[in-house]
Motif scaffolding. Sequence first.
Motif, PDB file in Angstrom:
ATOM      1  N   LYS A 169      -4.415  12.084  -6.669  1.00 22.21           N
ATOM      2  CA  LYS A 169      -4.596  12.468  -5.264  1.00 22.21           C
ATOM      3  C   LYS A 169      -5.996  11.499  -4.861  1.00 22.21           C
ATOM      4  O   LYS A 169      -5.822  11.111  -3.738  1.00 22.21           O
ATOM      5  N   GLU A 170      -6.878  11.427  -5.755  1.00 18.86           N
ATOM      6  CA  GLU A 170      -7.955  10.469  -4.990  1.00 18.86           C
ATOM      7  C   GLU A 170      -7.597   9.184  -4.926  1.00 18.86           C
ATOM      8  O   GLU A 170      -7.972   8.533  -4.072  1.00 18.86           O
ATOM      9  N   ASP A 171      -6.845   8.852  -5.955  1.00 24.31           N
ATOM     10  CA  ASP A 171      -6.168   7.164  -5.751  1.00 24.31           C
ATOM     11  C   ASP A 171      -5.393   7.004  -4.218  1.00 24.31           C
ATOM     12  O   ASP A 171      -5.299   6.028  -3.832  1.00 24.31           O
ATOM     13  N   ILE A 172      -4.499   8.194  -4.289  1.00 24.46           N
ATOM     14  CA  ILE A 172      -3.820   8.033  -2.952  1.00 24.46           C
ATOM     15  C   ILE A 172      -4.575   8.114  -1.607  1.00 24.46           C
ATOM     16  O   ILE A 172      -4.448   7.143  -0.834  1.00 24.46           O
ATOM     17  N   ASN A 173      -5.590   8.840  -1.613  1.00 19.39           N
ATOM     18  CA  ASN A 173      -6.486   8.780  -0.472  1.00 19.39           C
ATOM     19  C   ASN A 173      -7.462   7.615  -0.419  1.00 19.39           C
ATOM     20  O   ASN A 173      -7.555   6.789   0.760  1.00 19.39           O
ATOM     21  N   HIS A 174      -7.754   7.032  -1.506  1.00 18.20           N
ATOM     22  CA  HIS A 174      -8.403   5.756  -1.672  1.00 18.20           C
ATOM     23  C   HIS A 174      -7.479   4.656  -1.168  1.00 18.20           C
ATOM     24  O   HIS A 174      -7.899   3.682  -0.266  1.00 18.20           O
ATOM     25  N   THR A 175      -6.052   4.664  -1.383  1.00 12.66           N
ATOM     26  CA  THR A 175      -5.249   3.646  -1.034  1.00 12.66           C
ATOM     27  C   THR A 175      -5.071   3.758   0.251  1.00 12.66           C
ATOM     28  O   THR A 175      -4.700   2.716   1.046  1.00 12.66           O
ATOM     29  N   ARG A 176      -4.886   4.858   0.828  1.00 19.08           N
ATOM     30  CA  ARG A 176      -4.811   5.078   2.521  1.00 19.08           C
ATOM     31  C   ARG A 176      -5.823   4.605   3.320  1.00 19.08           C
ATOM     32  O   ARG A 176      -5.782   4.070   4.161  1.00 19.08           O
ATOM     33  N   PHE A 177      -7.204   4.847   2.527  1.00 24.01           N
ATOM     34  CA  PHE A 177      -8.212   4.395   3.336  1.00 24.01           C
ATOM     35  C   PHE A 177      -8.366   2.792   3.268  1.00 24.01           C
ATOM     36  O   PHE A 177      -8.578   2.247   4.327  1.00 24.01           O
ATOM     37  N   MET A 178      -7.878   2.187   2.116  1.00 24.94           N
ATOM     38  CA  MET A 178      -8.140   0.629   1.925  1.00 24.94           C
ATOM     39  C   MET A 178      -6.691   0.295   3.155  1.00 24.94           C
ATOM     40  O   MET A 178      -6.992  -0.730   3.685  1.00 24.94           O
ATOM     41  N   ARG A 179      -5.714   0.951   3.078  1.00 25.60           N
ATOM     42  CA  ARG A 179      -4.530   0.457   4.106  1.00 25.60           C
ATOM     43  C   ARG A 179      -5.135   0.476   5.436  1.00 25.60           C
ATOM     44  O   ARG A 179      -4.834  -0.499   6.215  1.00 25.60           O
ATOM     45  N   GLU A 180      -5.755   1.528   5.735  1.00 19.24           N
ATOM     46  CA  GLU A 180      -6.233   1.754   7.341  1.00 19.24           C
ATOM     47  C   GLU A 180      -7.001   0.680   7.486  1.00 19.24           C
ATOM     48  O   GLU A 180      -7.191  -0.031   8.676  1.00 19.24           O
ATOM     49  N   TYR A 187       0.925  -1.303  -0.016  1.00 21.01           N
ATOM     50  CA  TYR A 187      -0.196  -0.204  -0.062  1.00 21.01           C
ATOM     51  C   TYR A 187       0.935   1.155   0.070  1.00 21.01           C
ATOM     52  O   TYR A 187       0.447   2.134  -0.819  1.00 21.01           O
ATOM     53  N   LEU A 188       1.975   1.200   0.906  1.00 25.27           N
ATOM     54  CA  LEU A 188       2.707   2.537   0.802  1.00 25.27           C
ATOM     55  C   LEU A 188       3.636   2.606  -0.290  1.00 25.27           C
ATOM     56  O   LEU A 188       3.668   3.815  -0.852  1.00 25.27           O
ATOM     57  N   GLU A 189       4.071   1.624  -0.847  1.00 25.27           N
ATOM     58  CA  GLU A 189       4.708   1.712  -2.144  1.00 25.27           C
ATOM     59  C   GLU A 189       4.025   2.295  -3.256  1.00 25.27           C
ATOM     60  O   GLU A 189       4.241   3.106  -3.882  1.00 25.27           O
ATOM     61  N   ARG A 190       2.401   1.920  -3.238  1.00 28.85           N
ATOM     62  CA  ARG A 190       1.701   2.543  -4.153  1.00 28.85           C
ATOM     63  C   ARG A 190       1.392   4.136  -4.213  1.00 28.85           C
ATOM     64  O   ARG A 190       1.563   4.785  -4.843  1.00 28.85           O
ATOM     65  N   ILE A 191       1.276   4.187  -2.604  1.00 27.49           N
ATOM     66  CA  ILE A 191       1.239   5.656  -2.417  1.00 27.49           C
ATOM     67  C   ILE A 191       2.487   6.612  -2.657  1.00 27.49           C
ATOM     68  O   ILE A 191       2.396   7.724  -3.324  1.00 27.49           O
ATOM     69  N   PHE A 192       3.486   6.068  -2.342  1.00 26.11           N
ATOM     70  CA  PHE A 192       4.673   6.929  -2.853  1.00 26.11           C
ATOM     71  C   PHE A 192       4.748   6.963  -4.277  1.00 26.11           C
ATOM     72  O   PHE A 192       5.380   7.892  -4.716  1.00 26.11           O
ATOM     73  N   GLU A 193       4.549   5.987  -5.054  1.00 27.47           N
ATOM     74  CA  GLU A 193       4.671   5.976  -6.341  1.00 27.47           C
ATOM     75  C   GLU A 193       3.788   6.974  -7.103  1.00 27.47           C
ATOM     76  O   GLU A 193       4.279   7.752  -7.730  1.00 27.47           O
ATOM     77  N   LYS A 194       2.332   7.094  -6.555  1.00 25.77           N
ATOM     78  CA  LYS A 194       1.499   8.243  -6.920  1.00 25.77           C
ATOM     79  C   LYS A 194       2.194   9.408  -6.610  1.00 25.77           C
ATOM     80  O   LYS A 194       1.965  10.361  -7.337  1.00 25.77           O
ATOM     81  N   GLU A 195       2.739   9.785  -5.224  1.00 25.34           N
ATOM     82  CA  GLU A 195       3.179  10.878  -4.966  1.00 25.34           C
ATOM     83  C   GLU A 195       4.356  11.328  -5.800  1.00 25.34           C
ATOM     84  O   GLU A 195       4.513  12.750  -5.642  1.00 25.34           O
TER      85      GLU A 195
END
Length: 229
Positions: free
Chosen positions: A182-193, A4-12
């Motif tokens: 940004k929407e993808d990042i927010n959704h990924t963070r929600f799924m990770r949590e 999940y974090l890898e995906r978030i960092f890629e998007k950022e």
Amino acid sequence: MDKYLERIFEKESEIDKIDQTINDKKDSLEILKKEKQEKERLIADLSLEYTNNNQLKQRIIDLPDIKRTLKRVTLLFGAVFLLPPTLILGVLAVSSGSLVFSLLVLFFDIVIGIKMSKDYNQRLNELESLVEGLTPEGLDASNMIVDSKKEKIKADVAIIENLMQEIKLLIAQCEERKKGLKEDINHTRFMRESAIKDHCESVLNEQFEADNKGGFQKRHLPSTEALNK
């Protein structure tokens, strides 16, 4: 690091690249804007030159009539200005028979005549100096060149405007892509949590059962200094 974090960092990271692209394109847009303004100023200057050439051409055409009008006005003004005092002094000279009055009339007429002639020649020279060395044909040729320059610059302006529109469209697309990331990042963070909440508890419970079976045997814990390293 979890997926999940890898995906978030890629998007950022992708957002950072998009921000750099947007900034570069905005700089290009500002350069094109200044270039367009400069070319529009050139068009305005050429339009003014075209108008001035037409005015000079008309002045050349009208110059003979202007000369005649100026001459008539000068003669009329001279007649109106000279006639009354000349008549008065002339009558006095005749009635008195004085040579002084006769000379005074002559002197007065000569002085006024010279002054009027000087004024006439000065105004005539001013009119002629404005069109000296110019001809209607030459001014027409000059305006043809001016028109050609204007058309070329107008074509350049049209190209610049098209480039500006393309850059603005690209910036809008980048902004839209950035919004989606940004929407993808927010959704990924929600799924990770959510994943942490759903799965971490069961993992901890399993570890608790394992430790409980072992009687919670004491283990060698790292020192405080080691933990702080």
